[in-house]
Design an enzyme around this catalytic site. Structure first.
Site, PDB file in Angstrom:
ATOM      1  N   GLU A   1       0.831  -1.222   0.000  1.00 30.76           N
ATOM      2  CA  GLU A   1       0.000   0.000   0.000  1.00 30.76           C
ATOM      3  C   GLU A   1       0.858   1.261   0.000  1.00 30.76           C
ATOM      4  OE1 GLU A   1      -3.758   0.019   1.890  1.00 30.76           O
ATOM      5  OE2 GLU A   1      -3.272   1.822   3.048  1.00 30.76           O
TER       6      GLU A   1
ATOM      7  N   TYR B   1      -6.835   7.338  -0.337  1.00 32.05           N
ATOM      8  CA  TYR B   1      -7.585   8.518  -0.787  1.00 32.05           C
ATOM      9  C   TYR B   1      -7.542   9.519   0.362  1.00 32.05           C
ATOM     10  CZ  TYR B   1     -11.678  10.604  -3.229  1.00 32.05           C
ATOM     11  OH  TYR B   1     -12.551  11.402  -3.930  1.00 32.05           O
TER      12      TYR B   1
ATOM     13  N   ARG C   1     -15.964   4.643   3.820  1.00 29.39           N
ATOM     14  CA  ARG C   1     -16.714   5.825   4.249  1.00 29.39           C
ATOM     15  C   ARG C   1     -15.782   6.997   4.477  1.00 29.39           C
ATOM     16  NH1 ARG C   1     -19.070   6.329  10.161  1.00 29.39           N
ATOM     17  NH2 ARG C   1     -16.844   6.761  10.438  1.00 29.39           N
TER      18      ARG C   1
HETATM   19  P1  FAD Z   1     -18.441   1.861   6.913  1.00 36.00           P
HETATM   20  O1  FAD Z   1     -18.392   0.495   6.380  1.00 36.00           O
HETATM   21  O2  FAD Z   1     -19.474   2.792   6.349  1.00 36.00           O
HETATM   22  O3  FAD Z   1     -18.649   1.736   8.488  1.00 36.00           O
HETATM   23  C1  FAD Z   1     -18.607   2.888   9.328  1.00 36.00           C
HETATM   24  C2  FAD Z   1     -19.417   2.619  10.588  1.00 36.00           C
HETATM   25  O4  FAD Z   1     -20.812   2.505  10.252  1.00 36.00           O
HETATM   26  C3  FAD Z   1     -19.059   1.316  11.294  1.00 36.00           C
HETATM   27  O5  FAD Z   1     -19.155   1.532  12.678  1.00 36.00           O
HETATM   28  C4  FAD Z   1     -20.113   0.326  10.816  1.00 36.00           C
HETATM   29  O6  FAD Z   1     -20.380  -0.677  11.798  1.00 36.00           O
HETATM   30  C5  FAD Z   1     -21.316   1.225  10.587  1.00 36.00           C
HETATM   31  N1  FAD Z   1     -22.136   0.797   9.435  1.00 36.00           N
HETATM   32  C6  FAD Z   1     -21.678   0.503   8.189  1.00 36.00           C
HETATM   33  N2  FAD Z   1     -22.693   0.198   7.386  1.00 36.00           N
HETATM   34  C7  FAD Z   1     -23.820   0.297   8.121  1.00 36.00           C
HETATM   35  C8  FAD Z   1     -25.205   0.119   7.841  1.00 36.00           C
HETATM   36  N3  FAD Z   1     -25.606  -0.247   6.618  1.00 36.00           N
HETATM   37  N4  FAD Z   1     -26.101   0.321   8.843  1.00 36.00           N
HETATM   38  C9  FAD Z   1     -25.677   0.682  10.083  1.00 36.00           C
HETATM   39  N5  FAD Z   1     -24.385   0.875  10.405  1.00 36.00           N
HETATM   40  C10 FAD Z   1     -23.465   0.682   9.438  1.00 36.00           C
HETATM   41  N6  FAD Z   1      -9.737   6.362   5.149  1.00 36.00           N
HETATM   42  C11 FAD Z   1      -9.485   7.326   4.215  1.00 36.00           C
HETATM   43  O7  FAD Z   1      -9.861   8.501   4.420  1.00 36.00           O
HETATM   44  N7  FAD Z   1      -8.832   7.035   3.041  1.00 36.00           N
HETATM   45  C12 FAD Z   1      -8.415   5.767   2.743  1.00 36.00           C
HETATM   46  O8  FAD Z   1      -7.845   5.535   1.682  1.00 36.00           O
HETATM   47  C13 FAD Z   1      -8.650   4.728   3.697  1.00 36.00           C
HETATM   48  N8  FAD Z   1      -8.280   3.450   3.458  1.00 36.00           N
HETATM   49  C14 FAD Z   1      -8.588   2.466   4.361  1.00 36.00           C
HETATM   50  C15 FAD Z   1      -8.249   1.132   4.057  1.00 36.00           C
HETATM   51  C16 FAD Z   1      -8.561   0.113   4.963  1.00 36.00           C
HETATM   52  C17 FAD Z   1      -8.217  -1.309   4.612  1.00 36.00           C
HETATM   53  C18 FAD Z   1      -9.177   0.434   6.195  1.00 36.00           C
HETATM   54  C19 FAD Z   1      -9.488  -0.663   7.188  1.00 36.00           C
HETATM   55  C20 FAD Z   1      -9.530   1.736   6.499  1.00 36.00           C
HETATM   56  C21 FAD Z   1      -9.248   2.767   5.592  1.00 36.00           C
HETATM   57  N9  FAD Z   1      -9.597   4.099   5.848  1.00 36.00           N
HETATM   58  C22 FAD Z   1      -9.334   5.080   4.909  1.00 36.00           C
HETATM   59  C23 FAD Z   1     -10.250   4.471   7.122  1.00 36.00           C
HETATM   60  C24 FAD Z   1     -11.796   4.397   7.024  1.00 36.00           C
HETATM   61  O9  FAD Z   1     -12.273   5.330   6.082  1.00 36.00           O
HETATM   62  C25 FAD Z   1     -12.371   4.708   8.410  1.00 36.00           C
HETATM   63  O10 FAD Z   1     -12.052   3.695   9.317  1.00 36.00           O
HETATM   64  C26 FAD Z   1     -13.858   5.030   8.477  1.00 36.00           C
HETATM   65  O11 FAD Z   1     -14.148   5.521   9.793  1.00 36.00           O
HETATM   66  C27 FAD Z   1     -14.788   3.869   8.230  1.00 36.00           C
HETATM   67  O12 FAD Z   1     -14.753   3.471   6.925  1.00 36.00           O
HETATM   68  P2  FAD Z   1     -15.576   2.149   6.463  1.00 36.00           P
HETATM   69  O13 FAD Z   1     -15.406   2.084   4.998  1.00 36.00           O
HETATM   70  O14 FAD Z   1     -15.192   0.985   7.264  1.00 36.00           O
HETATM   71  O15 FAD Z   1     -17.068   2.624   6.819  1.00 36.00           O
END
Ligand code: FAD
Length: 286
Positions: free
Chosen positions: A17, A49, A107
């Site tokens: 990465e 990102y 997200r």
């Molecule tokens: P989601 O999947 O939307 O989850 C966020 C929260 O909402 C969680 O608590 C989940 O339990 C809850 N949730 C999700 N879906 C639902 C639903 N349908 N109904 C109710 N609750 C729900 N951040 C950046 O800014 N840029 C990056 O490039 C980046 N890369 C990353 C790569 C990896 C592998 C990881 C693990 C994280 C990365 N992050 C990045 C950080 C990430 O954006 C944050 O951790 C963010 O707070 C959550 O993103 P998520 O996609 O897991 O969100």
């Protein structure tokens, strides 16, 4: 190549990465680091990102460099908080035109200012939007220790099931430093009926200040075994770097011995760290 197809191959996948620079004038030095990493023949290289989406052009440029400049499969990250529908469509078009077939839909962390894009509330909404508007392999994030915003690990796993149903092709895990936490998490996923392949994310900690930053950002549990390493070597950069790399390799060897097939290394634009890990695992990951 689509990452879903890489994961179907009968061999261990090892991916790396990078993150884009904060300033455009540093783009070429980031590209040089990417080129060095590409020489290690990783299964793919992902590019993050920027939190607010303001540097999305840098992410796309690095993704194009990975894919076309280096001939390695690229995974371009995208976040809800930094992308509305129109912007997502524009980025998807540019990625597609340049042969980038993989997007990690996230997200992003919600800024306290409240100033962020609100077309997509959760990553699953962005994932299904991308799936329905282009021919991309789409990944999502997952958290072996639970996402910090989730009320419980069970609720977080319910949300992962929704993410799976939105069409994601794979999950990549947040870093963790105790493999037992990961094995428990996998067990919970299977119990919930989640069948999407998981790519296991490992972060080599190569200096003591990096560890402090990680604890404050992700809240990861740090095993006493690793705290002892930092206590002993934290003030000696060369020893700490070597110990951190060996700790990450030890985690990876244990994971592979226990059936893990897909390992993603958070190499943080450090080709020398990536190289040391690949060299240490040369007989294990071929
Ligand atoms: P989601 O999947 O939307 O989850 C966020 C929260 O909402 C969680 O608590 C989940 O339990 C809850 N949730 C999700 N879906 C639902 C639903 N349908 N109904 C109710 N609750 C729900 N951040 C950046 O800014 N840029 C990056 O490039 C980046 N890369 C990353 C790569 C990896 C592998 C990881 C693990 C994280 C990365 N992050 C990045 C950080 C990430 O954006 C944050 O951790 C963010 O707070 C959550 O993103 P998520 O996609 O897991 O969100």
């Amino acid at each position: 190549m689509k990452i879903a197809d890489i994961l179907k191959q009968d061999k261990i996948s090892l991916s790396l990465e990078v993150f884009p620079p904060k300033k455009w004038e540093n783009i070429e030095s980031t590209e040089r680091a990417v080129t060095e990493m590409a020489r290690l023949s990783p299964s793919f290289i992902s590019v993050t990102y920027g939190a607010g989406g303001g540097t999305s052009a840098y992410t796309t440029r690095i993704a194009k460099h990975i894919q076309n400049g280096c001939g390695v499969t690229a995974l371009s990250h995208m976040t809800c908080v930094g992308t509305d529908r129109e912007k997502a469509l524009g980025l998807m078009e540019e990625l597609s035109e340049n042969g980038v077939e993989n997007i990690l839909a996230l997200r992003g962390d919600i800024p306290e200012s409240g100033d962020y894009k609100k077309d997509f509330r959760y990553a699953c909404e962005l994932a299904s939007f991308i799936k329905s508007h282009g021919d991309f392999c789409v990944g999502g994030a997952c958290y072996p220790e639970g996402h910090p915003d989730a009320p419980s690990i069970a609720k977080d796993i319910d949300a992962l099931k929704i993410k799976e149903e939105s069409g994601v092709d794979f999950f990549t895990t947040q870093m963790f430093f105790d493999n037992n936490i990961y094995y428990c998490f996998l067990n919970k996923l299977y119990q919930k009926g989640v069948k999407t392949p998981v790519i296991t994310g490992i972060m080599p900690i190569t200096n003591a200040s990096q560890l402090k930053r990680i604890i404050s950002l992700s809240g990861s549990i740090i095993p006493t075994r690793f705290l002892a390493i930092v206590e002993k070597f934290g003030d000696d950069p060369a020893s700490m770097r070597q110990a951190g790399i060996l700790y990450a390799c030890d985690q990876i060897v244990d994971l592979i011995a226990n059936g893990v097939h897909n390992v993603h290394i958070y190499t943080m634009n450090k080709p020398e760290v990536a190289e040391a890990i690949v060299r240490n695992l040369s007989e294990i990951v071929k």
